[in-house]
Design an enzyme around this catalytic site. Structure first.
Site, PDB file in Angstrom:
ATOM      1  CB  SER A 140      -0.870  -0.004   1.262  1.00  0.00           C
ATOM      2  OG  SER A 140      -1.341   1.290   1.552  1.00  0.00           O
ATOM      3  CE1 TYR A 153      -3.392  -1.993   5.664  1.00  0.00           C
ATOM      4  CE2 TYR A 153      -2.651   0.100   4.725  1.00  0.00           C
ATOM      5  CZ  TYR A 153      -3.273  -1.132   4.582  1.00  0.00           C
ATOM      6  OH  TYR A 153      -3.767  -1.505   3.348  1.00  0.00           O
TER       7      TYR A 153
HETATM    8  P1  NDP Z   1     -11.062  -6.819   2.543  1.00  0.00           P
HETATM    9  O1  NDP Z   1     -11.233  -6.455   3.975  1.00  0.00           O
HETATM   10  O2  NDP Z   1     -12.131  -6.480   1.565  1.00  0.00           O
HETATM   11  O3  NDP Z   1     -10.747  -8.414   2.424  1.00  0.00           O
HETATM   12  C1  NDP Z   1      -9.767  -8.968   3.236  1.00  0.00           C
HETATM   13  C2  NDP Z   1      -9.574 -10.446   2.911  1.00  0.00           C
HETATM   14  O4  NDP Z   1      -8.445 -10.901   3.689  1.00  0.00           O
HETATM   15  C3  NDP Z   1     -10.733 -11.330   3.313  1.00  0.00           C
HETATM   16  O5  NDP Z   1     -10.821 -12.422   2.411  1.00  0.00           O
HETATM   17  C4  NDP Z   1     -10.328 -11.826   4.708  1.00  0.00           C
HETATM   18  O6  NDP Z   1     -10.923 -13.073   5.099  1.00  0.00           O
HETATM   19  C5  NDP Z   1      -8.850 -11.993   4.493  1.00  0.00           C
HETATM   20  N1  NDP Z   1      -8.086 -11.993   5.760  1.00  0.00           N
HETATM   21  C6  NDP Z   1      -8.020 -11.019   6.691  1.00  0.00           C
HETATM   22  N2  NDP Z   1      -7.233 -11.423   7.717  1.00  0.00           N
HETATM   23  C7  NDP Z   1      -6.793 -12.659   7.405  1.00  0.00           C
HETATM   24  C8  NDP Z   1      -5.973 -13.621   8.070  1.00  0.00           C
HETATM   25  N3  NDP Z   1      -5.420 -13.383   9.269  1.00  0.00           N
HETATM   26  N4  NDP Z   1      -5.750 -14.806   7.453  1.00  0.00           N
HETATM   27  C9  NDP Z   1      -6.296 -15.081   6.250  1.00  0.00           C
HETATM   28  N5  NDP Z   1      -7.092 -14.223   5.582  1.00  0.00           N
HETATM   29  C10 NDP Z   1      -7.340 -13.031   6.156  1.00  0.00           C
HETATM   30  O7  NDP Z   1      -9.674  -6.131   2.132  1.00  0.00           O
HETATM   31  P2  NDP Z   1      -9.173  -5.560   0.698  1.00  0.00           P
HETATM   32  O8  NDP Z   1      -9.575  -6.466  -0.375  1.00  0.00           O
HETATM   33  O9  NDP Z   1      -9.518  -4.129   0.611  1.00  0.00           O
HETATM   34  O10 NDP Z   1      -7.588  -5.622   0.929  1.00  0.00           O
HETATM   35  C11 NDP Z   1      -6.793  -6.677   0.411  1.00  0.00           C
HETATM   36  C12 NDP Z   1      -5.337  -6.251   0.518  1.00  0.00           C
HETATM   37  O11 NDP Z   1      -5.133  -5.055  -0.210  1.00  0.00           O
HETATM   38  C13 NDP Z   1      -4.879  -5.966   1.954  1.00  0.00           C
HETATM   39  O12 NDP Z   1      -3.571  -6.450   2.142  1.00  0.00           O
HETATM   40  C14 NDP Z   1      -4.891  -4.448   2.010  1.00  0.00           C
HETATM   41  O13 NDP Z   1      -3.970  -3.965   2.957  1.00  0.00           O
HETATM   42  C15 NDP Z   1      -4.473  -4.110   0.602  1.00  0.00           C
HETATM   43  N6  NDP Z   1      -4.833  -2.775   0.170  1.00  0.00           N
HETATM   44  C16 NDP Z   1      -6.144  -2.396   0.100  1.00  0.00           C
HETATM   45  C17 NDP Z   1      -6.473  -1.120  -0.318  1.00  0.00           C
HETATM   46  C18 NDP Z   1      -7.877  -0.631  -0.410  1.00  0.00           C
HETATM   47  O14 NDP Z   1      -8.071   0.572  -0.622  1.00  0.00           O
HETATM   48  N7  NDP Z   1      -8.888  -1.477  -0.288  1.00  0.00           N
HETATM   49  C19 NDP Z   1      -5.415  -0.155  -0.678  1.00  0.00           C
HETATM   50  C20 NDP Z   1      -4.078  -0.665  -0.594  1.00  0.00           C
HETATM   51  C21 NDP Z   1      -3.815  -1.924  -0.179  1.00  0.00           C
HETATM   52  P3  NDP Z   1     -12.391 -13.088   5.826  1.00  0.00           P
HETATM   53  O15 NDP Z   1     -13.372 -12.741   4.736  1.00  0.00           O
HETATM   54  O16 NDP Z   1     -12.548 -14.476   6.316  1.00  0.00           O
HETATM   55  O17 NDP Z   1     -12.348 -12.046   6.895  1.00  0.00           O
END
Ligand code: NDP
Length: 243
Positions: A140, A153
């Site tokens: 990010s 973060y």
């Molecule tokens: P979401 O919250 O929409 O989805 C998160 C996903 O990660 C879910 O499938 C969740 O599973 C899973 N997850 C969370 N914790 C764990 C864990 N401990 N073990 C396994 N799976 C886990 O997030 P985003 O799609 O927005 O983000 C995805 C990535 O992109 C992240 O790394 C985030 O930091 C990064 N990012 C996002 C941005 C944004 O603006 N959205 C910008 C920059 C980076 P479950 O459904 O079971 O909770």
């Protein structure tokens, strides 16, 4: 169909950016294993969205921050060759530093950074023998420019970039590349708790004047995960509308 017969593992592959990536790789013929932490409903929703491609989709509950669960995950993979690992699972627990509890610090580091380390360790062992592999981190701009309230973060995301830069040097001679994709603000549930005024402020700060779409991040992941990207190693591709 660039990924026919390739096994692609996407952590957090059931919601948000990960879900878009799972669908994109399925669309390119991959066998996708999408992991998640606990939200079964979202995982099943992905299965129905995948339609007839669902026969190439495996859903696995595995908390990437837990070493025993990640080890069990790779034991189950065994000697099936894995072509691509996308370390996408991530969480936010924002607070200004003086108010940040150790639990919020630790859970973000454990999921975003340690989770990526644990999953990559399994992937490298799997990929070394094949002399081929693609490891990607979804990092990010928080790790580069920083945002208020995100010391945990930002540290985890900068850590992913440092891990990538070091690991690529360990594995480059074996045909394995390690890169990051850095999405800007992308409309997913991760941003659901942001107040309206902050969303307006963030949108104004993006030269493109809009938030990105998960599919726009998936397109970058598809490219860096492909064999076309063989000489791109240790880099970070920003998908951030110009931030
Ligand atoms: P979401 O919250 O929409 O989805 C998160 C996903 O990660 C879910 O499938 C969740 O599973 C899973 N997850 C969370 N914790 C764990 C864990 N401990 N073990 C396994 N799976 C886990 O997030 P985003 O799609 O927005 O983000 C995805 C990535 O992109 C992240 O790394 C985030 O930091 C990064 N990012 C996002 C941005 C944004 O603006 N959205 C910008 C920059 C980076 P479950 O459904 O079971 O909770």
């Amino acid at each position: 169909m660039k990924f026919t017969d390739q096994k692609v593992i996407i952590t957090g592959g059931t919601r948000g950016l990960g879900r878009a990536a799972s669908l994109a790789f399925l669309g390119e013929g991959a066998r996708v294993q999408a992991t998640y932490r606990g939200n079964e409903e979202a995982a099943e929703e992905l299965r129905s969205l995948a339609g007839e491609n669902a026969e190439r989709l495996t859903l696995t509950r595995c908390d990437v921050s837990q070493e025993d669960q990640v080890n069990a995950f790779w034991e189950e993979i065994g000697d099936q060759p894995v072509s691509v690992l996308i370390n996408n699972a991530g969480i936010r627990r924002d607070a200004l530093l003086p108010l940040m509890g150790i639990a919020d610090w630790q859970s973000v580091i454990d999921t975003n950074l340690t989770g990526g380390f644990l999953m990559s360790r399994g992937a490298v062992k799997n990929m070394l023998g094949q002399r081929y592999g693609r490891i990607l981190f979804v990092t990010s701009p928080a790790g580069r420019v920083g945002f208020q309230g995100q010391t945990n973060y930002g540290a985890s995301k900068a850590g992913q970039i440092g891990l990538t830069r070091s690991l690529c040097k360990e594995v480059a001679s074996r045909g394995i590349t390690v890169n990051c994709v850095s999405p800007g603000f992308i409309a997913t549930e991760l941003l659901d708790d942001l107040p309206e005024d902050l969303i307006r402020e963030y949108k104004k700060s993006v030269p493109a004047r809009r938030f990105g779409k998960p599919e726009e991040v998936a397109a970058a992941l598809l490219f860096l995960a492909s064999s076309d990207a063989a000489y791109i190693n240790g880099t970070t591709l920003e998908v951030a509308g110009g931030i």
